[in-house]
Design an enzyme around this catalytic site. Sequence first.
Site, mmCIF file in Angstrom:
data_model
loop_
_atom_site.group_PDB
_atom_site.id
_atom_site.type_symbol
_atom_site.label_atom_id
_atom_site.label_comp_id
_atom_site.label_asym_id
_atom_site.label_seq_id
_atom_site.Cartn_x
_atom_site.Cartn_y
_atom_site.Cartn_z
ATOM 1 N N LYS A 106 0.690 -1.109 -0.042
ATOM 2 C CA LYS A 106 -0.020 -0.059 -0.224
ATOM 3 C C LYS A 106 0.785 1.278 0.072
ATOM 4 O O LYS A 106 0.524 2.274 -0.544
ATOM 5 C CB LYS A 106 -1.236 -0.084 1.134
ATOM 6 C CG LYS A 106 -2.029 -0.992 0.963
ATOM 7 C CD LYS A 106 -3.382 -0.778 1.682
ATOM 8 C CE LYS A 106 -4.479 -1.696 1.232
ATOM 9 N NZ LYS A 106 -5.702 -1.622 2.132
ATOM 10 N N LYS A 129 -4.428 -11.212 -6.475
ATOM 11 C CA LYS A 129 -5.985 -11.317 -5.719
ATOM 12 C C LYS A 129 -6.845 -10.261 -6.454
ATOM 13 O O LYS A 129 -6.566 -9.125 -6.823
ATOM 14 C CB LYS A 129 -5.610 -11.245 -4.576
ATOM 15 C CG LYS A 129 -6.005 -10.105 -3.795
ATOM 16 C CD LYS A 129 -6.208 -10.174 -2.223
ATOM 17 C CE LYS A 129 -6.235 -8.755 -1.592
ATOM 18 N NZ LYS A 129 -7.045 -8.370 -0.462
ATOM 19 N N LYS A 181 -11.077 -5.044 -4.362
ATOM 20 C CA LYS A 181 -12.212 -3.932 -4.444
ATOM 21 C C LYS A 181 -11.628 -2.847 -4.750
ATOM 22 O O LYS A 181 -12.152 -1.981 -5.543
ATOM 23 C CB LYS A 181 -13.006 -4.042 -3.358
ATOM 24 C CG LYS A 181 -12.565 -3.606 -2.131
ATOM 25 C CD LYS A 181 -13.617 -3.198 -1.041
ATOM 26 C CE LYS A 181 -13.427 -4.065 0.365
ATOM 27 N NZ LYS A 181 -12.222 -3.635 1.145
#
Length: 331
Positions: free
Chosen positions: A113, A195, A198
Amino acid sequence: MDKKIVFSAVQPSGIPTIGNYVGSIKNWVNMQDEYNCIYSLADLHTLTVKQIPAELRQRSYELLALYLAAGLDPNKSVIFAQSHVPAHAELTWILNTVTYPGELQRMTQFKDKSSRHAENVNMGLLDYPVLMAADILLYGTDFVPVGADQKQHLEITRDLAIRFNNRYSQTFTVPEPLIPKVGAKVMSLQDPEKKMSKSDENPNAYISMNDSTDDIIRKFKRAVTDSEACIKFDEENKKGISNLLTIYSLFSGMTIPEAEKQFEGVGYGEFKLAVGEQVANVLQPITAEKNRILSDKAYLESVLKDGAEKANYLAHKMMRKVYKKVGLIQL
Ligand code: ATP
Ligand code: LTN
C-alpha cells in the site's frame, strides 16, 4: 461449556467483491450458532488511505446492509462499527508500546500500500496491524475467519498478545486464524496472478456485490484464461481456469472434481457463461435484499446502536484489566 469467541471485520473501503464474500462474510454466517460472534465494520482502518468523507459514510451503511442481507443476525451476533467503541483506539496505544517499528515495516500489505499510495504514506498505514490486533484482542477472541491475505496480520496479533502476556502476566487470549480451504484467495479476472481486490482500477478485474446480472456475465466472458481449451484444475499452469472452477464450486456447492466432470469437453465460452450465470443467480437475491435494507436508515442505525452498546460493555471490561496490569491508577 462456554462458546468460543469469533471476531472479524471488513473495511468499508469500497464495494465488497465476491472475493470478500467467499473469503470472509459468507463463512461468518455459518459460525453464528456454534460461537459467540462479533463482527465489525473496520471504519477506522479505512482512514489509512485517502477517503471522501461522504462516500465513506455511505459505504459504511452499504457494508452493514450487505452483512445483514448475507445472513448476519443482530440477535445472534454483535454487529457494530469500530469507531463507535473508543477502546479500539485506546488499546492500539497500549499495544504500540510493545510493538517494534521494524516488524510493521516488514508487513507485505504496508509495503504494497505504501508503494500504491506513495503520496500519502502516513503513520496510520504503518500502524494498521496494531489497530487490527486491538480489534481482535479486546474481545478475548479465539478464532478469526479471514482470507489468506490476512495471515501475516494474525501472526503479528499473536506475537503482540504473547509479548504483552509475558511482560504483564496472562491477559490476552492468543487467537487463531480460520482460513477457508477453498476461496481463501479469489484471483483477479483480468490477471489471475493477482488477488481480486475491490480497489483495483480496472472494474473488469472484479465482481462487486453491486454488479447487475448483465455486468457479471459480461465480466466472466472477458475473464483472462489460457488457450488450451481444456477445463482442468491446475493452479500452476492454468491459473485463470482454476480460478473460474474455484468460483463455480463456491457458488454451486459442487466440489472442484464434480465441476470438472460437468464441464468435460465443453468450450471456454460456454463454461464462462455458466460460471457467470451461477454467480449472478446466487448474488441477485442478496443484492436485492441489501438494497431493501439500505433504504431503511433508521433500522441500520438501530442495529449499530445496539451493537455498539454490547461491544462497548465487553471492550470496557478488557480495557480496565489492561490499564490495571500496566500500572495506571483506577478510579
Ligand atoms: P482493498 O482492495 O481495499 O485492500 P480488499 O478487497 O483486499 O480491500 P479487505 O477489506 O482488506 O478487502 O478484506 C476483507 C476480507 O476479505 C478479509 O478477510 C480478506 O482476507 C478477504 N479477502 C479480500 N480479498 C479476497 C480475495 N480475493 N479472496 C478471498 N478473500 C479475500
Ligand atoms: N484488515 C482486515 C480488516 C480487519 C480485520 C480486523 C479482520 C480489520 N480488523 C480484525 C479480522 C479481524 C482486512 O481484511 N483487510
